[in-house]
Write a protein that holds these residues in place. Structure first.
Motif, mmCIF file in Angstrom:
data_model
loop_
_atom_site.group_PDB
_atom_site.id
_atom_site.type_symbol
_atom_site.label_atom_id
_atom_site.label_comp_id
_atom_site.label_asym_id
_atom_site.label_seq_id
_atom_site.Cartn_x
_atom_site.Cartn_y
_atom_site.Cartn_z
ATOM 1 N N ILE A 64 0.855 -1.268 0.014
ATOM 2 C CA ILE A 64 0.112 -0.001 0.031
ATOM 3 C C ILE A 64 0.879 1.327 -0.019
ATOM 4 N N ILE A 65 0.861 2.191 -1.006
ATOM 5 C CA ILE A 65 1.653 3.290 -1.278
ATOM 6 C C ILE A 65 0.652 4.495 -1.298
ATOM 7 N N THR A 66 1.159 5.313 -0.547
ATOM 8 C CA THR A 66 0.359 6.544 -0.504
ATOM 9 C C THR A 66 1.142 7.769 -0.858
ATOM 10 N N TYR A 67 0.785 8.594 -1.772
ATOM 11 C CA TYR A 67 1.477 9.655 -2.302
ATOM 12 C C TYR A 67 0.623 11.055 -2.029
ATOM 13 N N VAL A 68 1.185 11.915 -1.219
ATOM 14 C CA VAL A 68 0.334 12.803 -0.787
ATOM 15 C C VAL A 68 0.545 14.150 -1.757
ATOM 16 N N ARG A 69 -0.586 14.443 -2.057
ATOM 17 C CA ARG A 69 -0.633 15.704 -3.138
ATOM 18 C C ARG A 69 -0.671 17.023 -2.394
ATOM 19 N N LYS A 70 -1.375 17.220 -1.377
ATOM 20 C CA LYS A 70 -1.698 18.466 -0.664
ATOM 21 C C LYS A 70 -1.879 17.975 0.797
ATOM 22 N N GLY A 71 -1.134 18.898 1.621
ATOM 23 C CA GLY A 71 -1.324 18.379 3.044
ATOM 24 C C GLY A 71 -0.459 17.546 3.635
ATOM 25 N N ALA A 72 -0.938 16.662 4.512
ATOM 26 C CA ALA A 72 -0.149 15.856 5.174
ATOM 27 C C ALA A 72 -0.944 14.571 5.581
ATOM 28 N N ILE A 73 -0.189 13.472 5.995
ATOM 29 C CA ILE A 73 -1.154 12.212 6.638
ATOM 30 C C ILE A 73 -0.126 11.739 7.669
ATOM 31 N N THR A 74 -0.795 11.636 8.802
ATOM 32 C CA THR A 74 -0.046 10.914 9.954
ATOM 33 C C THR A 74 -0.508 9.491 10.111
ATOM 34 N N HIS A 75 0.689 8.671 10.185
ATOM 35 C CA HIS A 75 0.309 7.186 10.165
ATOM 36 C C HIS A 75 0.747 6.551 11.567
ATOM 37 N N LYS A 76 -0.164 5.674 12.156
ATOM 38 C CA LYS A 76 0.336 5.030 13.445
ATOM 39 C C LYS A 76 -0.213 3.489 13.081
ATOM 40 N N ASP A 77 0.685 2.529 13.497
ATOM 41 C CA ASP A 77 0.082 1.308 13.285
ATOM 42 C C ASP A 77 0.734 0.155 14.402
ATOM 43 N N GLU A 103 -4.840 6.228 9.724
ATOM 44 C CA GLU A 103 -4.186 7.359 8.868
ATOM 45 C C GLU A 103 -5.075 8.597 9.126
ATOM 46 N N TYR A 104 -4.431 9.569 9.646
ATOM 47 C CA TYR A 104 -5.209 10.783 9.902
ATOM 48 C C TYR A 104 -4.873 12.157 9.388
ATOM 49 N N ASN A 105 -5.610 12.851 9.298
ATOM 50 C CA ASN A 105 -5.130 14.329 8.928
ATOM 51 C C ASN A 105 -5.422 15.026 10.001
ATOM 52 N N VAL A 106 -4.224 15.312 10.861
ATOM 53 C CA VAL A 106 -4.411 15.792 11.967
ATOM 54 C C VAL A 106 -4.255 17.835 11.985
ATOM 55 N N ASP A 107 -4.307 18.055 10.514
ATOM 56 C CA ASP A 107 -3.934 19.557 10.266
ATOM 57 C C ASP A 107 -5.135 20.331 10.183
ATOM 58 N N ASP A 108 -5.023 21.574 9.829
ATOM 59 C CA ASP A 108 -6.336 22.476 9.628
ATOM 60 C C ASP A 108 -6.646 22.443 8.308
ATOM 61 N N GLU A 109 -6.123 21.824 7.215
ATOM 62 C CA GLU A 109 -6.525 21.963 5.849
ATOM 63 C C GLU A 109 -6.915 20.560 5.407
ATOM 64 N N ASP A 110 -7.546 20.407 4.112
ATOM 65 C CA ASP A 110 -7.888 18.895 3.744
ATOM 66 C C ASP A 110 -6.379 18.420 3.304
ATOM 67 N N THR A 111 -6.272 17.190 3.193
ATOM 68 C CA THR A 111 -5.531 16.357 2.721
ATOM 69 C C THR A 111 -5.857 15.506 1.232
ATOM 70 N N HIS A 112 -5.111 15.683 0.326
ATOM 71 C CA HIS A 112 -5.185 15.082 -1.012
ATOM 72 C C HIS A 112 -4.299 14.243 -1.217
ATOM 73 N N SER A 113 -4.539 13.057 -1.666
ATOM 74 C CA SER A 113 -3.593 11.869 -1.546
ATOM 75 C C SER A 113 -4.249 11.039 -2.638
ATOM 76 N N PHE A 114 -3.159 10.224 -3.369
ATOM 77 C CA PHE A 114 -3.295 8.896 -3.951
ATOM 78 C C PHE A 114 -2.916 8.007 -3.115
ATOM 79 N N GLN A 115 -3.828 6.911 -3.086
ATOM 80 C CA GLN A 115 -3.387 5.393 -2.298
ATOM 81 C C GLN A 115 -3.529 4.390 -3.389
ATOM 82 N N LEU A 116 -2.385 3.736 -3.320
ATOM 83 C CA LEU A 116 -2.394 2.826 -4.454
ATOM 84 C C LEU A 116 -1.988 1.330 -3.609
ATOM 85 N N TRP A 117 -2.648 0.413 -3.997
ATOM 86 C CA TRP A 117 -2.576 -1.116 -3.799
ATOM 87 C C TRP A 117 -1.776 -1.749 -4.905
ATOM 88 N N ILE A 118 -0.868 -2.507 -4.633
ATOM 89 C CA ILE A 118 -0.237 -3.576 -5.738
ATOM 90 C C ILE A 118 0.171 -4.870 -5.039
#
Length: 231
Positions: A64-77, A103-118
């Motif tokens: 699972i690959i995440t490419y963040v286009r705008k904003g940020a994502i916070t990961h915990k596992d 996977e959380y957007n902890v910020d004050d703006e929207d997060t834009h991302s592509f999530q790919l599963w291979i």
């Protein structure tokens, strides 16, 4: 073969906190003509609202690959990993024998991302997670490898699959090339418009590519593109 899949034709699901667009069959969206492209099983174009995200949930045997286009994502596992991936950067989670993550957007703006599963080369890999900063200036005018299962791609994040994930920023009027060697490719402009063999793709359209040796992508506007090269 080149097939442009317009953004408006993608599967849709809007949950308020999540505006999701599916290039391939996923969740409640099913299109028998769009189940996978080679080993690429999922390409989701997500907008995650501020102060929201995906609560803990499990996966196994998927890259699972995440490419963040705008904003940020916070990961915990469940392996104890905690990290943040910002715009232009990439994270990879190899689910392997099993992992639970949030996977959380902890910020004050929207997060834009592509999530790919291979699909992985086999089941039973050890689960893992990693993130890496890829400065956009470093891939201006060429494709840089962001994640890869090839042994020679030592600078890329590792995936357990016969595939590569690449990114490029292209100035308007310029062309970048990539030796696809007849393998399958799937390309999405994150921004801008591009032309491939006379076919035009706008931002967030998908381009399914097959039976082409040398891929040539011309930017009609300043563009940022993501490409998967897969068996």
């Amino acid at each position: 073969m080149i097939e442009v899949r317009k953004f408006d034709s993608l599967g849709k699901a809007n949950h308020g906190w999540l505006d999701a667009n599916f290039h391939f069959s996923f969740a409640g969206y099913h299109d028998p003509a769009r189940v996978h492209w080679g080993k690429l099983r999922v390409w989701n174009d997500d907008i995650i609202a501020a102060k929201s995200g995906f609560p803990p949930h499990p996966h196994s045997d998927m890259e699972i690959i995440t490419y963040v286009r705008k904003g940020a994502i916070t990961h915990k596992d469940s392996l104890g990993n905690l990290g943040r991936t910002e715009a232009g950067d990439v994270q990879v989670m190899s689910a392997g024998t099993g992992i639970t993550h949030a996977e959380y957007n902890v910020d004050d703006e929207d997060t834009h991302s592509f999530q790919l599963w291979i699909l992985p080369d086999r089941g039973g890999h050890q689960p893992s997670w990693g993130t890496k900063t890829f400065p956009k200036d470093g891939r201006a005018g060429r494709f840089d490898v962001l994640a890869s299962g090839r042994d020679g791609d030592v600078e890329a994040l590792r995936i357990n699959a016969d595939a590569r994930v690449l990114g490029a920023t292209i100035a308007a009027g310029e062309t970048v090339e990539y030796d696809l060697g007849g393998r399958k490719g799937y390309l999405v402009p994150a921004t801008g418009r591009v032309e491939i063999d006379g076919e035009i793709a706008e931002a967030r359209d998908g381009v399914a590519i097959a039976d082409i040796a040398m891929l040539r992508v011309k930017a009609l506007d300043d563009a940022e593109v993501v490409l998967v090269d897969t068996a």
